[in-house]
Scaffold this active site. Sequence first.
Site, PDB file in Angstrom:
ATOM      1  N   HIS A 141      -3.882  -5.815   1.197  1.00 44.39           N
ATOM      2  CA  HIS A 141      -3.564  -5.984   2.612  1.00 44.39           C
ATOM      3  C   HIS A 141      -4.685  -6.766   3.254  1.00 44.39           C
ATOM      4  O   HIS A 141      -5.496  -7.380   2.584  1.00 44.39           O
ATOM      5  CB  HIS A 141      -3.331  -4.631   3.299  1.00 44.39           C
ATOM      6  CG  HIS A 141      -4.369  -3.599   3.002  1.00 44.39           C
ATOM      7  ND1 HIS A 141      -5.601  -3.580   3.602  1.00 44.39           N
ATOM      8  CD2 HIS A 141      -4.350  -2.536   2.147  1.00 44.39           C
ATOM      9  CE1 HIS A 141      -6.298  -2.543   3.161  1.00 44.39           C
ATOM     10  NE2 HIS A 141      -5.577  -1.900   2.268  1.00 44.39           N
ATOM     11  N   CYS A 196       0.830  -1.202   0.000  1.00 46.11           N
ATOM     12  CA  CYS A 196       0.000   0.000   0.000  1.00 46.11           C
ATOM     13  C   CYS A 196       0.875   1.267   0.000  1.00 46.11           C
ATOM     14  O   CYS A 196       1.500   1.575  -1.007  1.00 46.11           O
ATOM     15  CB  CYS A 196      -0.986  -0.024   1.155  1.00 46.11           C
ATOM     16  SG  CYS A 196      -2.452   0.997   0.845  1.00 46.11           S
TER      17      CYS A 196
END
Length: 240
Positions: free
Chosen positions: A189, A93
């Site tokens: 994630h 991310c």
Amino acid sequence: MKLTVGHLYPDLLNLYGDRGNIQCLMKRCQWRGIESETIAFELGDTIDFSKLDLVLLGGGSDREQMLVNDELKKIQADFKAYVEDYGVVIAICGGYQLLGKYYKTDQGTIEGLNLVDLYTEQGSPRLIDNIVLKSDLFSMPIVGFENHGGRTYINDNRPLGKVLYGSGNDGESGYEGVIYKNVIGTYLHGPLLPKNPQITDYLITKALERKYGQEIHLDPLPDEEEKEANDYIYHRFVKE
């Protein structure tokens, strides 16, 4: 055999459970009798990349990425040398965005590490949903969750996978993540590695092969529960 994992700035870049990724790496090594340790590096610490076999660069908000920006400039040359020498990196991310040249936001431009030829620009709306990928690296799909306002453009680099469900890098290209040498960058994630043991074992294998200079075949683990969970997510969101 032993692996040393460097976790960069976990106090700031730990937005999406990246310690869960560390725990997964450690546990899958332990189950195979591979000695492993994690070194957490905070702001101001000296990082000797020659002592590391795998590096985790986790996710953080735009504000937190700006806070680590000056620190990243200090380690850029050494980090770049590590990457070019096929050092193993998993960047997630915000960490994925920091791999590139820059991340242009409404609050200003965050300078990246310039480890991989990519860049990110803020877009609207945020891309938030479950996501499923098909990757040439693995027979099992990659599953996770994405929540990002940035649109990442990887130029001529290889993507991690083709999006079967979700948005991916930019919501338009149909691809997600990046692979450069032994670097994987991704928006996925949840955390990523417990959901995807195939990626965890790939990282461990690459790190051991680089360190010991020989082909490595990891002992298989009883991953029935992980595979069942993966299969459930795949069939829930991918309509065949």
